[in-house]
Design an enzyme around this catalytic site. Structure first.
Site, PDB file in Angstrom:
ATOM      1  N   ARG A 172      19.454  -3.646   3.791  1.00  0.00           N
ATOM      2  CA  ARG A 172      18.516  -2.570   3.622  1.00  0.00           C
ATOM      3  C   ARG A 172      19.062  -1.073   3.481  1.00  0.00           C
ATOM      4  O   ARG A 172      18.614  -0.029   4.123  1.00  0.00           O
ATOM      5  CB  ARG A 172      17.241  -2.462   4.610  1.00  0.00           C
ATOM      6  CG  ARG A 172      16.616  -3.740   4.597  1.00  0.00           C
ATOM      7  CD  ARG A 172      15.705  -3.993   3.238  1.00  0.00           C
ATOM      8  NE  ARG A 172      15.349  -5.549   3.400  1.00  0.00           N
ATOM      9  CZ  ARG A 172      15.930  -6.572   3.103  1.00  0.00           C
ATOM     10  NH1 ARG A 172      16.813  -6.413   2.349  1.00  0.00           N
ATOM     11  NH2 ARG A 172      15.287  -7.588   3.329  1.00  0.00           N
TER      12      ARG A 172
ATOM     13  N   SER B 102       6.012  -2.360   5.242  1.00  0.00           N
ATOM     14  CA  SER B 102       6.645  -2.512   6.600  1.00  0.00           C
ATOM     15  C   SER B 102       7.110  -1.128   7.007  1.00  0.00           C
ATOM     16  O   SER B 102       7.674  -0.256   6.104  1.00  0.00           O
ATOM     17  CB  SER B 102       7.819  -3.170   6.484  1.00  0.00           C
ATOM     18  OG  SER B 102       7.417  -4.636   6.083  1.00  0.00           O
TER      19      SER B 102
ATOM     20  N   GLU C 134      11.102   3.121   8.457  1.00  0.00           N
ATOM     21  CA  GLU C 134      11.535   3.038   7.206  1.00  0.00           C
ATOM     22  C   GLU C 134      11.202   3.935   6.202  1.00  0.00           C
ATOM     23  O   GLU C 134      12.215   4.727   5.453  1.00  0.00           O
ATOM     24  CB  GLU C 134      11.143   1.566   6.622  1.00  0.00           C
ATOM     25  CG  GLU C 134      11.954   0.876   5.527  1.00  0.00           C
ATOM     26  CD  GLU C 134      11.554  -0.392   5.195  1.00  0.00           C
ATOM     27  OE1 GLU C 134      11.959  -1.259   5.959  1.00  0.00           O
ATOM     28  OE2 GLU C 134      11.012  -0.523   4.164  1.00  0.00           O
TER      29      GLU C 134
END
Ligand code: NAP
Length: 335
Positions: free
Chosen positions: A159, A233, A330
């Site tokens: 990521r 998320s 995130e």
């Protein structure tokens, strides 16, 4: 009356926010001219990973909306596609699956646009964009010219890429080129996906079976933004070293740990930590964790960026207190 533009509906968290201007990039616009005229720009993709502040009145938005999927080359084993950055990512996956091109089917139902996928090396259920990306085209805001960047130059990891590090805010990605396989798809080994095949008596899943399984699994755990605004998320899955992992597992016997590319490091599901800190379905003002999935923050109505930051900080504090792990969020916070 101001002349500001409300962009809340362009984002899936639906936070109120006003900007100075919005330019829709369809591929025709001259980006050199655009950046010469506007110095405080933020580039907006699918709006599924950003937390906007109320007052962005000094900002000009460049919204990436160019669309095209072009076959660049193919042989009996592979096909290479050049995809406009503004294509909805899931439309790209759908196109690939319908034509039996494998490599991205496990990345079904991920929100956002194709051009955003290299930034955080988007991935799901064992597939990552880095495994299919050949190159990308972008406008370089520093050099003021269009460039082609090869996948191997992006320094991809879990990521993560250079677009989140030393290249942050430098490039506007306009096209990505990916190479897919015409061979049989890889069956995801993740338990939830395997369970889906078992429960639905699917023995040799086709590419479409895999796509359908992923869509079902994802939507059973994620609220639809149109019903309950959210940005998927909210926290990254932390990576811990093996000494700390062993210590944690001694204290918390059920803690799931997953291997990473590095044999001494393990991935811990952030959702498990939040849930086992007692925070599943808990609200902090108008923002809370989703009742079916503690990893997702939802806007119960009327939330602002401040409310999201407050909820985020409370969750980080409580999880740290219980597990000694500092979660990181995130989505990008735009101020
Ligand atoms: P999940 O399936 O509940 O898994 C939670 C964590 O456990 C993830 O870190 C996942 O690793 C890991 N994991 C579970 N089973 C595994 C296995 N068999 N082998 C290796 N690792 C395993 O996660 P979720 O939050 O519902 O998300 C589902 C999938 O979508 C995950 O793959 C997740 O990474 C992906 N996702 C990606 C993004 C993004 O690209 N920005 C955002 C949200 C979710 P992995 O993360 O390596 O899969």
């Amino acid at each position: 009356m101001d002349n500001l533009i409300d962009i809340s509906s362009y984002t899936t968290f639906n936070l109120p926010s006003k900007v100075k201007s919005i330019t829709h990039f369809t591929g025709e616009e001259n980006l050199e001219e655009f950046f010469a005229k506007n110095d405080n720009v933020f580039v907006l993709g699918g709006g599924s990973n950003i937390i906007l502040s109320l007052d962005l009145s000094d900002k000009a938005v460049l919204k990436i909306e160019n669309k095209d999927i072009e076959i660049v080359e193919q042989d009996e084993n592979n096909i290479t596609l050049r995809i406009a950055a503004g294509e909805i990512w899931d439309n790209v996956v759908s196109f690939a699956c319908e034509n039996n091109y494998s490599g991205i089917e496990a990345m079904s139902a991920i929100p956002g646009i194709a051009g955003a996928t290299p930034v955080q090396n988007v991935g799901a259920y064992g597939e990552e964009i880095k495994d299919v990306l050949v190159s990308l085209e972008a406008y370089d805001r520093i050099e003021k010219k269009y460039v082609t960047i090869l996948a191997e130059e992006c320094d991809f990891s879990y990521r993560m890429s250079r677009f989140k590090k030393d290249w942050k805010d430098r490039f506007v990605i306009t096209y990505i080129t990916i190479k897919l396989s015409k061979g049989a798809p890889k069956i995801p080994i993740y338990k939830v996906v395997q369970d889906y095949f078992k429960n639905n008596k699917i023995e040799n899943p086709s590419i479409m079976d895999i796509r359908n399984a992923i869509i079902n699994v994802r939507w059973s755990k994620l609220p639809k933004p149109s019903e309950l605004p959210n940005c998927g998320s909210f926290f990254e899955n932390p990576i811990v070293d093996k000494v700390f992992a062993a210590k944690l597992q001694q204290e918390f016997k059920d803690l799931p740990l997953f291997p990473t590319d590095h044999e001494d490091m393990f991935k811990v599901p952030a959702g498990w930590l939040i849930e086992h800190a007692g925070l599943k379905g808990v609200s902090f003002g108008p923002v809370g964790t989703y009742e079916k999935n503690a990893l997702v923050l939802v806007n119960h109505g009327g939330a602002t960026q401040e409310n999201v930051i407050h909820a985020r900080d409370e969750i980080i504090k409580i999880v740290y207190h219980k597990f000694g792990i500092m979660l990181e969020s995130e989505p990008e916070i735009i101020k």
